[in-house]
Write a protein that holds these residues in place. Structure first.
Motif, PDB file in Angstrom:
ATOM      1  N   ALA A  32      10.678 128.053   8.655  1.00  0.00           N
ATOM      2  CA  ALA A  32      11.925 127.285   8.750  1.00  0.00           C
ATOM      3  C   ALA A  32      12.035 126.617  10.110  1.00  0.00           C
ATOM      4  N   GLY A  33      11.548 127.284  11.112  1.00  0.00           N
ATOM      5  CA  GLY A  33      11.579 126.774  12.475  1.00  0.00           C
ATOM      6  C   GLY A  33      10.561 127.517  13.313  1.00  0.00           C
ATOM      7  N   VAL A  34      10.219 126.924  14.435  1.00  0.00           N
ATOM      8  CA  VAL A  34       9.205 127.507  15.310  1.00  0.00           C
ATOM      9  C   VAL A  34       9.638 127.331  16.753  1.00  0.00           C
ATOM     10  N   HIS A  35       9.453 128.373  17.549  1.00  0.00           N
ATOM     11  CA  HIS A  35       9.663 128.277  18.989  1.00  0.00           C
ATOM     12  C   HIS A  35       8.322 128.321  19.691  1.00  0.00           C
ATOM     13  N   ILE A  36       8.177 127.470  20.688  1.00  0.00           N
ATOM     14  CA  ILE A  36       7.000 127.498  21.548  1.00  0.00           C
ATOM     15  C   ILE A  36       7.496 127.884  22.934  1.00  0.00           C
ATOM     16  N   ASP A  37       7.068 129.044  23.399  1.00  0.00           N
ATOM     17  CA  ASP A  37       7.486 129.519  24.719  1.00  0.00           C
ATOM     18  C   ASP A  37       6.729 128.784  25.810  1.00  0.00           C
ATOM     19  N   ALA A  38       7.379 128.690  26.976  1.00  0.00           N
ATOM     20  CA  ALA A  38       6.740 128.118  28.163  1.00  0.00           C
ATOM     21  C   ALA A  38       5.437 128.867  28.430  1.00  0.00           C
ATOM     22  N   SER A  94      22.712 136.434  12.105  1.00  0.00           N
ATOM     23  CA  SER A  94      23.743 135.639  11.449  1.00  0.00           C
ATOM     24  C   SER A  94      23.375 135.414   9.986  1.00  0.00           C
ATOM     25  N   THR A  95      24.287 135.741   9.090  1.00  0.00           N
ATOM     26  CA  THR A  95      24.047 135.554   7.662  1.00  0.00           C
ATOM     27  C   THR A  95      23.736 134.092   7.354  1.00  0.00           C
ATOM     28  N   ALA A  96      24.473 133.186   7.973  1.00  0.00           N
ATOM     29  CA  ALA A  96      24.249 131.753   7.729  1.00  0.00           C
ATOM     30  C   ALA A  96      22.868 131.325   8.213  1.00  0.00           C
ATOM     31  N   TYR A  97      22.456 131.795   9.403  1.00  0.00           N
ATOM     32  CA  TYR A  97      21.142 131.428   9.936  1.00  0.00           C
ATOM     33  C   TYR A  97      20.026 131.980   9.060  1.00  0.00           C
ATOM     34  N   ALA A 101      17.097 129.984   6.956  1.00  0.00           N
ATOM     35  CA  ALA A 101      15.654 130.240   7.060  1.00  0.00           C
ATOM     36  C   ALA A 101      15.029 130.425   5.692  1.00  0.00           C
ATOM     37  N   VAL A 102      15.697 131.136   4.816  1.00  0.00           N
ATOM     38  CA  VAL A 102      15.190 131.320   3.448  1.00  0.00           C
ATOM     39  C   VAL A 102      15.124 129.974   2.736  1.00  0.00           C
ATOM     40  N   GLU A 103      16.201 129.212   2.820  1.00  0.00           N
ATOM     41  CA  GLU A 103      16.257 127.915   2.131  1.00  0.00           C
ATOM     42  C   GLU A 103      15.174 126.956   2.622  1.00  0.00           C
ATOM     43  N   ASP A 113      21.192 124.607  -2.919  1.00  0.00           N
ATOM     44  CA  ASP A 113      22.182 124.398  -1.853  1.00  0.00           C
ATOM     45  C   ASP A 113      22.622 125.743  -1.331  1.00  0.00           C
ATOM     46  N   ILE A 114      22.804 125.845   0.006  1.00  0.00           N
ATOM     47  CA  ILE A 114      23.288 127.107   0.585  1.00  0.00           C
ATOM     48  C   ILE A 114      24.730 126.968   0.982  1.00  0.00           C
TER      49      ILE A 114
END
Length: 114
Positions: A32-38, A94-97, A101-103, A113-114
């Motif tokens: 759903a999303g990705v973080h790239i650390d410094a 967070s339930t919404a977050y 991520a699932v969606e 739709d969520i």
């Protein structure tokens, strides 16, 4: 059983490569999303030597359903002989977050739709 959320991590020795590994996973709905650390400093054994390298940590937010496909794709794309691959369960948030991520990791035919 509800879909579980996990964070899967790998590293890259090159920032542009880290961005490609991140973008490719999101475009394919594997994360759903990705973080790239410094840049971080990694110290490890490799071929009977202690190595030190500058790396970027890549953290994928995904589901247990999509994890096997994400892992296969990352290993196929990754230039390391033995890329780091670990998964961390997400035990709250967070339930919404988490619903987002699932969606965002559903195949296009499975989206709701969520």
């Amino acid at each position: 059983m509800a879909t579980e959320i996990v964070i899967a991590q790998t590293t890259s020795a090159d920032e542009a490569e880290a961005e490609a590994l991140a973008r490719g996973a999101v475009e394919r709905k594997l994360a759903a999303g990705v973080h790239i650390d410094a840049p971080i400093t990694a110290v490890y054994w490799w071929k009977s030597e202690v190595e030190t390298a500058r790396e970027w940590r890549i953290s994928y937010m995904t589901t247990t359903d999509r994890l096997p496909e994400l892992e296969a794709w990352v290993h196929e794309q990754h230039p390391y002989d033995v890329p780091q691959w670990i998964t961390l369960p997400v035990n709250g948030g967070s339930t919404a977050y988490l619903a987002w991520a699932v969606e965002e990791t559903r195949a296009s035919g499975d989206r709701q739709d969520i």
